[in-house]
Design a protein around this motif. Structure first.
Motif, mmCIF file in Angstrom:
data_model
loop_
_atom_site.group_PDB
_atom_site.id
_atom_site.type_symbol
_atom_site.label_atom_id
_atom_site.label_comp_id
_atom_site.label_asym_id
_atom_site.label_seq_id
_atom_site.Cartn_x
_atom_site.Cartn_y
_atom_site.Cartn_z
ATOM 1 N N SER A 177 0.831 -1.206 0.000
ATOM 2 C CA SER A 177 0.000 0.000 0.000
ATOM 3 C C SER A 177 0.866 1.257 0.000
ATOM 4 N N ALA A 178 1.918 1.252 0.802
ATOM 5 C CA ALA A 178 2.808 2.418 0.892
ATOM 6 C C ALA A 178 3.510 2.681 -0.434
ATOM 7 N N ALA A 203 4.318 14.421 -13.873
ATOM 8 C CA ALA A 203 3.439 14.373 -15.047
ATOM 9 C C ALA A 203 3.755 15.467 -16.059
ATOM 10 N N ALA A 204 4.115 16.644 -15.569
ATOM 11 C CA ALA A 204 4.376 17.768 -16.472
ATOM 12 C C ALA A 204 5.842 17.873 -16.883
ATOM 13 N N PHE A 233 4.219 5.786 -5.262
ATOM 14 C CA PHE A 233 4.402 5.759 -6.706
ATOM 15 C C PHE A 233 3.383 6.667 -7.393
ATOM 16 N N ALA A 234 2.126 6.591 -6.950
ATOM 17 C CA ALA A 234 1.084 7.443 -7.530
ATOM 18 C C ALA A 234 1.401 8.922 -7.293
ATOM 19 N N GLN A 235 1.871 9.243 -6.101
ATOM 20 C CA GLN A 235 2.245 10.625 -5.782
ATOM 21 C C GLN A 235 3.409 11.086 -6.662
ATOM 22 N N LEU A 251 12.329 0.355 -2.783
ATOM 23 C CA LEU A 251 11.488 1.143 -3.689
ATOM 24 C C LEU A 251 10.846 2.332 -2.974
ATOM 25 N N LEU A 252 10.507 2.149 -1.710
ATOM 26 C CA LEU A 252 9.873 3.242 -0.963
ATOM 27 C C LEU A 252 10.772 4.467 -0.902
#
Length: 259
Positions: free
Chosen positions: A131-132, A145-146, A137-139, A244-245
Motif C-alpha cells: 500500500s505504501a 506528469a508535467a 508511486f502514484a504521488q 522502492l519506498l
C-alpha cells in the motif's frame, strides 16, 4: 501456491530458518520483520548495515557454498531468476523449498510481497508495504506528469560498455521518471553499446553498480560526449525490494539535478 516461475511451493509450516540469495530481497525480509528468521545471506547483502556480521554468509549470488547452506538447515530459500543461476536453484531445492522471484514490473513486485506475506506469515506488514509503495508511486507520477521526456542511456558496465535495455526492471523505473531509453529493442536486457549510441542520449546515467562508476569516469565521458553525465545510485534503480519506498525521494532529487 506457485512462485513467479510457476513452480509449486509446498510448506508444511511457517518457515523459521530462511536463506536469502538476493541482496534486495534480504533487505525486504528484514523490513517485513523477519530478521530473526533470516539465517543465511550473500556477501552482497549490504542492507541493513552490519547484517552480514550477524548472519552466515553463504557466498555470492552466482557462486554459493552449498555446504554452508546445508549446515544452516533452512526450511525456506529465496532466489531470483536473474540474480541466481538454474544450477544454484536446483542445488538449493535438494535442501529446502525454494521460491524463485522474477521482478520485471511493479505488479510482479506487489505479487512477490503478497506471496511472501502468506508464505512467511507476515501478511499485515506485506499489505502495508504494498500500500505504501503504491501510494508513493502514484504521488511521484503525479509530480512528474508535467516534466519533459528525456532521452537517456543507463550504463551498468565499463569494459565492454553495457547498458540496461528495455526488458529490465531498471527500464521500468527509468520510464517512471519519464526517461526514454535510447536502446529501442523491446526484448533487450543488458546489451553492449558503442559511442554512437551514447551520442543519441541527452543524459548518460553512470550506475554505481554492478560496475562502480565514479566521478573519474564521469570526467572521461564528458570529454567525449555533449550529453549531461550523471553518476547515479544503482541500488535505487535496480533493487526491487522495500528500497522502492526510498527510491522515489531519490528520483525527485535526481530530476532536479538535470538541466
Amino acid at each position: 501456491m506457485v512462485d513467479q516461475l510457476g513452480r509449486e511451493i509446498n510448506l508444511k509450516n511457517t518457515p523459521k530458518r530462511i536463506v536469502c540469495l538476493v541482496p534486495s530481497l534480504t533487505e525486504l525480509l528484514v523490513d517485513l520483520g523477519l530478521s530473526d528468521q533470516l539465517c543465511g545471506v550473500t556477501k552482497f547483502c549490504v542492507h541493513p548495515e552490519n547484517l552480514k556480521d550477524q548472519k552466515t554468509v553463504v557466498g555470492g549470488t552466482k557462486s554459493i557454498h552449498i555446504d554452508r547452506i546445508k549446515a544452516l538447515k533452512p526450511d525456506f530459500i529465496l532466489c531470483n531468476k536473474e540474480e541466481n543461476t538454474q544450477e544454484i536453484v536446483a542445488a538449493c531445492e535438494q535442501i529446502a523449498p525454494v521460491y524463485v522471484s522474477d521482478i520485471n514490473d511493479f505488479d510482479a513486485f506487489y505479487t512477490l510481497v503478497s506471496n511472501l506475506g502468506v508464505l512467511l506469515n507476515c501478511q499485515p506488514k506485506a499489505k502495508a508495504l504494498n500500500s505504501a509503495v503504491k501510494n508513493r508511486f502514484a504521488q511521484f507520477r503525479k509530480g512528474v506528469a508535467a516534466a519533459p521526456t528525456r532521452n537517456v542511456l543507463y550504463l551498468i558496465w565499463r569494459n565492454p560498455l553495457m547498458a540496461a535495455g528495455r526488458a529490465t526492471f531498471i527500464n521500468i523505473l527509468l520510464e517512471a521518471c519519464k526517461f526514454n531509453n535510447v536502446i529501442i529493442e523491446q526484448d533487450s536486457r543488458y546489451p553492449e553499446v558503442d559511442l554512437e549510441l551514447l551520442k543519441k542520449a541527452d543524459f548518460v546515467l553512470l550506475a554505481s553498480e554492478p560496475f562502480p562508476f565514479s566521478e573519474k569516469h564521469k570526467a572521461e565521458f564528458e570529454s567525449e560526449l555533449e550529453a549531461q553525465i550523471l553518476c547515479v545510485d544503482g541500488e535505487y534503480f535496480s533493487w526491487y525490494g522495500s528500497r522502492l519506498l526510498k527510491a522515489f525521494d531519490y528520483f525527485e532529487r535526481l530530476l532536479l539535478e538535470m538541466h
